[in-house]
Design an enzyme around this catalytic site. Structure first.
Site, PDB file in Angstrom:
ATOM      1  N   LEU A  58      31.592  26.778  65.902  1.00  0.00           N
ATOM      2  CA  LEU A  58      31.305  27.429  67.184  1.00  0.00           C
ATOM      3  C   LEU A  58      32.459  28.252  67.743  1.00  0.00           C
ATOM      4  O   LEU A  58      32.249  29.095  68.606  1.00  0.00           O
ATOM      5  CB  LEU A  58      30.871  26.373  68.211  1.00  0.00           C
ATOM      6  CG  LEU A  58      29.658  25.525  67.811  1.00  0.00           C
ATOM      7  CD1 LEU A  58      29.291  24.561  68.933  1.00  0.00           C
ATOM      8  CD2 LEU A  58      28.464  26.411  67.461  1.00  0.00           C
ATOM      9  N   ALA A 121      31.303  30.878  43.018  1.00  0.00           N
ATOM     10  CA  ALA A 121      30.086  30.785  42.205  1.00  0.00           C
ATOM     11  C   ALA A 121      29.002  31.713  42.738  1.00  0.00           C
ATOM     12  O   ALA A 121      28.359  32.446  41.968  1.00  0.00           O
ATOM     13  CB  ALA A 121      29.594  29.344  42.177  1.00  0.00           C
ATOM     14  N   CYS A 162      35.545  41.763  36.884  1.00  0.00           N
ATOM     15  CA  CYS A 162      36.321  42.563  35.937  1.00  0.00           C
ATOM     16  C   CYS A 162      37.740  42.032  35.769  1.00  0.00           C
ATOM     17  O   CYS A 162      38.309  42.097  34.688  1.00  0.00           O
ATOM     18  CB  CYS A 162      36.383  44.025  36.392  1.00  0.00           C
ATOM     19  SG  CYS A 162      35.016  45.037  35.765  1.00  0.00           S
ATOM     20  N   CYS A 174      47.279  11.572  34.954  1.00  0.00           N
ATOM     21  CA  CYS A 174      48.485  10.740  34.950  1.00  0.00           C
ATOM     22  C   CYS A 174      49.443  11.144  36.067  1.00  0.00           C
ATOM     23  O   CYS A 174      50.192  10.308  36.593  1.00  0.00           O
ATOM     24  CB  CYS A 174      49.174  10.814  33.592  1.00  0.00           C
ATOM     25  SG  CYS A 174      49.508  12.485  33.003  1.00  0.00           S
TER      26      CYS A 174
END
Length: 638
Positions: A58, A121, A162, A174
């Site tokens: 908000l 993504a 690209c 580890c």
């Protein structure tokens, strides 16, 4: 005489009223953009966003109010934007743009697509859909005071993919479990611990000491006596962390002593780990309680979230958060789990206190709750004015495209400080497509190095094709002369292959796989390069990519002799981006003919000939040439 409608030529104004555009994302940039579009004269707009409104939105996403919390961002943004222009026709989708319903034909009905996304993504996917549909895409992003806008057009400009982008920073198990050296290591450990205790357990995210650490190279039989001595009262049990915690009814003090005393004592047994490092110091609740001063519990002045607590203060916060989370877990049905959320106070208190206690154990400076939240949530502070500037630039570039002047479009960087020409906004010439791009090249092709005897089909599908190469529903065929189908996007067709190794299908060094994603209208040829020499915890490598690891820092002899931990105390959030922007690696490189001062928004290289600009939330690297300097070169040639 040119006829104007407001500030626009009549032809352009008429085009705005009739064309159909798509806005992907209705968050910080998306809200500003939607408002700008309707006020500029766009009448046919479709907006898509999967997210719902949170109270934390908000302060900068002004189309939303407190009464809208929990509702669809796309739907509320539509309703709010219509108040600016009731005659506009806005269609809202509360959905993921990666859903199969939004295919190439869906994208082809738009004359222009504008991205206002915050994850790689989805950006990759929209980039491919616009390439397949041959529709111009305006990409954008912000990170604090920094931002950028660029135009992508098939065959004319670089596409979003690209330039290679660093993968999200990860850390070897580890390092997290045995030898943390930066605050972010401890924060990641604390998030893992939350899930091990209260959430969904993941064997790959264990928090107990890693006895398989190759660096330790210790012989358990030689240290059996010391190991046995450290397992008093059966505190150290190599069983499920959640089972153990449940058996002691989530007693916060017993959990504390196991994590910060017994496990640390167990690590000290692994002698070789500490020959070149400062050994950790175990903590004991009872001893800390005896030494605690009453004044430590008195809050100091200033914002609570920005206070750095003492060791005992973190102990108290740890105890209170465990008790609160235990109550939440008990209030749910058997087998239920809690989900970590940076905006959930008890969960954030737990991660803050646990991370700070581990930092103290490993001799690092502790952090405020605000700092831990920024790192744990991969948060880059969002600034409303930056979003507003970038949204305005998106519309300006869109007007160029609709005017038929796409060649005049630019990549525009928003800097925090003016450059020598006193510019905050730096326009750059759009680069042509990369011939080596595995997305927009005429015949996309990559070579992947992996071990065919250890890589399963499911890993090829999820980790390589979907996660690394951004596919949604890949189909894979082996080029073996038989057309063997290795992976099918049709549910159930090849599920029996998932648990088999690539070598089981005759895939070996030099094999070629044809991968098709019909949703994205995208085909990729994958050349397999078999190797048995990958680093530990590395499943595969894409040949020709720059390594994700940064070069080792140039340290002085004094630093080399200083055996300690936590020297990288200013570690930035791990990622987004970014992540993007979440790795401090989100840089674009811009050629410059003159040296310019180094600021928080630009940095010169050793040669003084390149300036780095942040690419908000993406982490992409690209070489750009400022537009004004290019014009200067042209004039000189003439």
């Amino acid at each position: 005489m040119v006829q104007l409608v407001g500030s626009l030529r009549r032809e352009l104004a008429d085009s705005l009223a009739t064309c159909k555009v798509l806005v992907v994302g209705a968050g910080g940039i998306g809200c500003e953009l939607l408002k700008n579009l309707v006020l500029t004269g766009f009448k046919n707009i479709e907006v898509i966003d999967l997210d719902t409104i949170d109270v934390s939105n908000l302060n900068r996403q002004f189309l939303f109010q407190k009464k809208h919390v929990g509702k669809s961002k796309a739907q509320v943004a539509k309703e709010s934007a219509l108040q600016f222009c009731p005659s506009a026709n806005i269609v809202a989708y509360h959905d993921s743009v990666m859903n199969a319903d939004y295919n190439v034909e869906f994208f082809r009905k738009f004359i222009l697509v504008m991205n206002a996304l915050d994850n790689r993504a989805a950006r990759n996917h929209v980039n491919r859909m616009c390439l397949a549909a041959d529709i111009p895409l305006i990409e954008s992003g912000t990170a604090g005071y920094l931002g950028q806008v660029t135009v992508i057009k098939k065959g004319m400009t670089e596409c979003y993919e690209c330039q290679p982008k660093p993968t999200q920073k990860t850390f070897p198990g580890c390092t997290i479990r045995n030898t943390p050296s930066e605050p972010i290591h401890c924060i990641v450990w604390a998030k893992f611990l939350f899930n091990q205790l209260f959430g969904e357990e993941d064997a790959d995210k264990d928090v107990s000491p890693d006895t398989a650490d190759p660096e330790a190279a210790w012989k358990p039989e030689e240290t059996a006596a010391r190991a046995k001595a450290s397992e008093k009262d059966g505190d150290i049990k190599r069983v499920s962390t959640k089972q153990w915690a449940s058996s002691i009814e989530y007693d916060p003090i017993k959990i504390f002593n196991k994590l910060f005393k017994d496990d640390i004592m167990y690590l000290l047994i692994m002698d070789k780990l500490w020959k070149k490092r400062k050994a950790p110091t175990p903590l004991n609740w009872q001893e800390l309680e005896k030494r605690a001063c009453p004044q430590e519990e008195i809050p100091v002045s200033g914002l609570k979230d920005q206070q750095v607590l003492s060791v005992w203060g973190n102990c108290q916060l740890f105890k209170h958060s465990v008790e609160t989370l235990r109550s939440q877990l008990k209030g749910k049905e058997a087998g239920a789990q809690l989900v970590w959320d940076k905006d959930d106070p008890p969960a954030m208190d737990f991660v803050t206190s646990a991370a700070n206690l581990r930092m103290h154990v490993f001799s690092m400076n502790t952090k405020s709750r605000f700092d831990v939240k920024s790192m744990a949530g991969n948060i880059i502070p969002a600034i409303a004015t930056t979003n507003a500037i970038i949204a305005g630039l998106i519309v300006l570039e869109g007007l160029k495209i609709l005017s038929g002047e796409i060649e005049s479009c630019r990549t525009i960087f928003l800097n925090k400080c003016p450059n020598l020409r006193k510019k905050l906004l730096v326009p750059c010439i759009l680069d042509p497509p990369s011939a080596d791009c595995y997305v927009c090249a005429s015949q996309p092709e990559v070579t992947v190095k992996l071990n065919v005897h250890k890589t399963m089909v499911l890993s090829l599908q999820d980790r390589i094709l979907k996660e690394r190469f951004g596919m949604v529903a890949p189909d894979v065929q082996i080029e073996d002369g038989k057309g063997t189908i290795l992976i099918s996007s049709e549910e159930g067709e090849t599920e029996t292959n998932n648990s088999k190794f690539l070598s089981d299908f005759g895939i070996r060094n030099g094999s070629r796989l044809q991968v098709d994603d019909f949703l994205q209208d995208y085909t990729l040829l994958v050349n397999v390069l078999h190797t048995e020499e990958l680093e530990r915890d590395v499943e595969f490598e894409v040949v020709g990519e720059a390594p994700d690891k940064a070069p080792p820092p140039q340290s002085s002899q004094k630093d080399d002799n200083n055996i300690t931990n936590g020297s990288k105390d200013s570690a930035q959030p791990s990622t987004s981006s970014k992540a993007p922007a979440d790795d401090s690696d989100d840089l674009m490189i811009v050629d410059s003919d003159e040296e310019e001062p180094v600021s928080s928004s630009s940095a010169t290289t050793a040669s003084g000939t390149k300036r780095k600009h942040p690419d908000a939330e993406t982490g992409e690297m690209s070489t750009k040439r400022p537009a004004d300097r290019e014009e200067e070169r042209r004039r000189r040639r003439q």
